[in-house]
Enzyme design. Sequence first.
Site, PDB file in Angstrom:
ATOM      1  N   LYS A 119      18.914  11.358 -15.679  1.00 51.76           N
ATOM      2  CA  LYS A 119      19.538  11.809 -16.933  1.00 51.76           C
ATOM      3  C   LYS A 119      21.020  12.130 -16.776  1.00 51.76           C
ATOM      4  O   LYS A 119      21.806  11.946 -17.709  1.00 51.76           O
ATOM      5  CB  LYS A 119      18.793  13.033 -17.495  1.00 51.76           C
ATOM      6  CG  LYS A 119      17.297  12.830 -17.685  1.00 51.76           C
ATOM      7  CD  LYS A 119      16.961  11.640 -18.558  1.00 51.76           C
ATOM      8  CE  LYS A 119      15.540  11.172 -18.335  1.00 51.76           C
ATOM      9  NZ  LYS A 119      15.260   9.830 -18.852  1.00 51.76           N
ATOM     10  N   GLU A 203      22.517  21.739 -20.966  1.00 50.22           N
ATOM     11  CA  GLU A 203      23.020  21.233 -22.251  1.00 50.22           C
ATOM     12  C   GLU A 203      23.041  22.385 -23.252  1.00 50.22           C
ATOM     13  O   GLU A 203      22.253  23.314 -23.156  1.00 50.22           O
ATOM     14  CB  GLU A 203      22.103  20.130 -22.811  1.00 50.22           C
ATOM     15  CG  GLU A 203      22.285  18.782 -22.164  1.00 50.22           C
ATOM     16  CD  GLU A 203      21.378  17.712 -22.760  1.00 50.22           C
ATOM     17  OE1 GLU A 203      20.804  17.937 -23.850  1.00 50.22           O
ATOM     18  OE2 GLU A 203      21.230  16.667 -22.118  1.00 50.22           O
ATOM     19  N   HIS A 238       5.746  17.311 -27.338  1.00 50.19           N
ATOM     20  CA  HIS A 238       6.325  16.049 -26.864  1.00 50.19           C
ATOM     21  C   HIS A 238       5.387  14.864 -27.003  1.00 50.19           C
ATOM     22  O   HIS A 238       5.657  13.787 -26.481  1.00 50.19           O
ATOM     23  CB  HIS A 238       6.842  16.169 -25.428  1.00 50.19           C
ATOM     24  CG  HIS A 238       7.735  17.355 -25.245  1.00 50.19           C
ATOM     25  ND1 HIS A 238       8.937  17.482 -25.909  1.00 50.19           N
ATOM     26  CD2 HIS A 238       7.587  18.490 -24.529  1.00 50.19           C
ATOM     27  CE1 HIS A 238       9.485  18.642 -25.590  1.00 50.19           C
ATOM     28  NE2 HIS A 238       8.686  19.271 -24.762  1.00 50.19           N
ATOM     29  N   ARG A 295      11.427   0.737 -21.804  1.00 43.34           N
ATOM     30  CA  ARG A 295      10.136   0.052 -21.939  1.00 43.34           C
ATOM     31  C   ARG A 295       9.890  -0.261 -23.417  1.00 43.34           C
ATOM     32  O   ARG A 295      10.640   0.189 -24.282  1.00 43.34           O
ATOM     33  CB  ARG A 295       9.020   0.993 -21.462  1.00 43.34           C
ATOM     34  CG  ARG A 295       9.015   2.290 -22.274  1.00 43.34           C
ATOM     35  CD  ARG A 295       7.768   3.116 -22.139  1.00 43.34           C
ATOM     36  NE  ARG A 295       7.748   4.167 -23.140  1.00 43.34           N
ATOM     37  CZ  ARG A 295       8.329   5.360 -23.045  1.00 43.34           C
ATOM     38  NH1 ARG A 295       9.020   5.659 -21.954  1.00 43.34           N
ATOM     39  NH2 ARG A 295       8.251   6.234 -24.028  1.00 43.34           N
TER      40      ARG A 295
HETATM   41  C1  MV4 Z   1      16.930  18.740 -26.470  1.00 40.28           C
HETATM   42  C2  MV4 Z   1      16.576  19.515 -27.594  1.00 40.28           C
HETATM   43  C3  MV4 Z   1      17.542  20.324 -28.131  1.00 40.28           C
HETATM   44  N1  MV4 Z   1      18.770  20.361 -27.591  1.00 40.28           N
HETATM   45  N2  MV4 Z   1      18.177  18.795 -25.977  1.00 40.28           N
HETATM   46  C4  MV4 Z   1      12.515  17.122 -25.559  1.00 40.28           C
HETATM   47  C5  MV4 Z   1      12.060  16.077 -24.628  1.00 40.28           C
HETATM   48  C6  MV4 Z   1      13.224  15.679 -23.852  1.00 40.28           C
HETATM   49  N3  MV4 Z   1      13.237  14.264 -23.736  1.00 40.28           N
HETATM   50  C7  MV4 Z   1      14.403  16.185 -24.595  1.00 40.28           C
HETATM   51  N4  MV4 Z   1      13.937  17.095 -25.585  1.00 40.28           N
HETATM   52  C8  MV4 Z   1      14.773  17.885 -26.307  1.00 40.28           C
HETATM   53  N5  MV4 Z   1      16.043  17.933 -25.863  1.00 40.28           N
HETATM   54  C9  MV4 Z   1      19.066  19.606 -26.534  1.00 40.28           C
HETATM   55  N6  MV4 Z   1      20.284  19.683 -26.003  1.00 40.28           N
HETATM   56  C10 MV4 Z   1      15.285  19.433 -28.075  1.00 40.28           C
HETATM   57  C11 MV4 Z   1      14.371  18.623 -27.435  1.00 40.28           C
HETATM   58  C12 MV4 Z   1      13.057  18.599 -28.001  1.00 40.28           C
HETATM   59  C13 MV4 Z   1      12.562  17.459 -28.630  1.00 40.28           C
HETATM   60  C14 MV4 Z   1      13.269  16.271 -28.690  1.00 40.28           C
HETATM   61  C15 MV4 Z   1      12.761  15.167 -29.308  1.00 40.28           C
HETATM   62  C16 MV4 Z   1      11.502  15.219 -29.887  1.00 40.28           C
HETATM   63  C17 MV4 Z   1      10.783  16.358 -29.836  1.00 40.28           C
HETATM   64  C18 MV4 Z   1      11.289  17.498 -29.199  1.00 40.28           C
HETATM   65  C19 MV4 Z   1      10.533  18.663 -29.174  1.00 40.28           C
HETATM   66  C20 MV4 Z   1      11.027  19.770 -28.546  1.00 40.28           C
HETATM   67  C21 MV4 Z   1      12.286  19.728 -27.953  1.00 40.28           C
END
Ligand code: MV4
Length: 504
Positions: A119, A203, A238, A295
């Site tokens: 990442k 972040e 998720h 993917r």
């Molecule tokens: C975040 C976020 C808020 N702010 N990054 C969740 C899985 C991972 N791939 C990244 N995720 C998130 N990153 C920042 N800076 C909130 C999430 C997140 C989320 C993102 C997409 C779909 C569902 C989610 C559920 C909880 C948190």
Amino acid sequence: MKKQIKKLLIANRGEIAVRVLRSAKEMGIVTVAVYSEVDRLMPHVRLADEAYCIGKATAAETYLQKEKIIEVALKSNSDAIHPGYGFLSENAEFSKMVEDAGIIFVGPPASAIKSMGDKIAARKLVKAAGVPIVPGTDVQISDISEASAFADKFTYPILLKAAGGGGGKGMRIVSNVDELASAFRSAQSEAQSAFGDNRVYVEKYLENPRHIEFQILADQYGNAIHLGERECSIQRRHQKIIEESPSVIITPEMRKKMGESAVKAALSSGYVNAGTIEFLVDKHRNYYFLEMNTRLQVEHPVTEMITGIDLVKEQLRIAMGQPLSLKQEEIRFRGHALECRIYAEDSENNFLPSIGIITKLRSPQGFGVREDRGVDEGNEISVYYDPMISKLITWADTRDEAIHKMTRALKEYNLAGVQTNIQACSWIINHPKFIEGNFDTHFIKEYFTPEMLRNENKQIPEALAIAAAFIQKFEKIEAQQIAGTDRDGSISNWKTKRYENLRG
Ligand code: MV4
């Protein structure tokens, strides 16, 4: 490099294995399945031209067996391997091993999987390509003072994230400086055990984002296009539940801008084949690159429905070295597509997986209804794999019609033997906030409670139970009246005339 694929091994199971082999067959490609002993009666085994057992049951001893799968590919004379999603699909080492064995990997080069899998590296590449990323540290943090310095500048809450992988593992929200030390320790140790990599970076935490992703296609000659967005905010821990395209918040101007960003992000890693760029979108409709999925994704059908493009066929053409046949201007979006993931789970009981044999299964049908499914009546939902039963996709001219069609189609399911989230899906898509399009990634947590389903369900089963009891009672009386009985007085099937004769 141009090379025909005449025979394709599918290194996966369930609905995606079936999905992939269908498109391959339509292209005249011979298909090879691999399977575990417990999966021997599954549709992907039956539908493939050839099938090879690769082990007993667990993912580790079967669908994750890199050497075994490559051995089967060589033995069966397969020209290519399609990894589907999950399992080995985002494993750079596997992609390299496949190519080193002289077999085509239907997916991106190992180098792209690797740089997008890290990442921190991905953020650096994508940022350099001019794509907006969430404010954060450019490198891993080795001490909480670095995180606290970041928070002093960008304010709390902040989010600690694992560099080694996504999916929410190794992620910690930190609301103030007092929480920092323990959050850092637990993020590090969770990252270590999930990804074998304890690197953590920081972040700014976006509080109520929507999750919007763009489908891209890139050929081997540096051409790339996007196929629009998918709205994936309706998820739980998720795990996505509902996806749709287009998203209600994306205007044509935003689509153009975000789509161009998605293409740039993909090309920054030397990407080839189908991929997805995930964005978070805040309430001011600012968008930020989150990560890339290297993917084909579970939710790819919603894009197929509104573009008319078979993504698996495109993947295979790209893997054969063909240049993209479509230009960006030629991509047309038509109508609205909605997907519900049907899981074998108990939605009223903390969404626990519901394992068992599917004793009855009749699927919805009709105009604009698509079901991608890899289990049949008689198959078992076991503890070994993901409990997804099917993906139900509806397509219609407008979003409202797609919702109505989905509601109708969900009701048409006749499925017994396991519990499912079918009613939960229906509840979600008919919620006023969903219908308005006014939701974010917290929707389920915020609005869904098991009681809502229980209350909705109550009336129906009670009425049905009473009706069923009456029917049974009358049938028994009727049977006694017409039946011959055995010496002990019980009804004899030998002496009783058949019902239809009596009634006819
Ligand atoms: C975040 C976020 C808020 N702010 N990054 C969740 C899985 C991972 N791939 C990244 N995720 C998130 N990153 C920042 N800076 C909130 C999430 C997140 C989320 C993102 C997409 C779909 C569902 C989610 C559920 C909880 C948190």
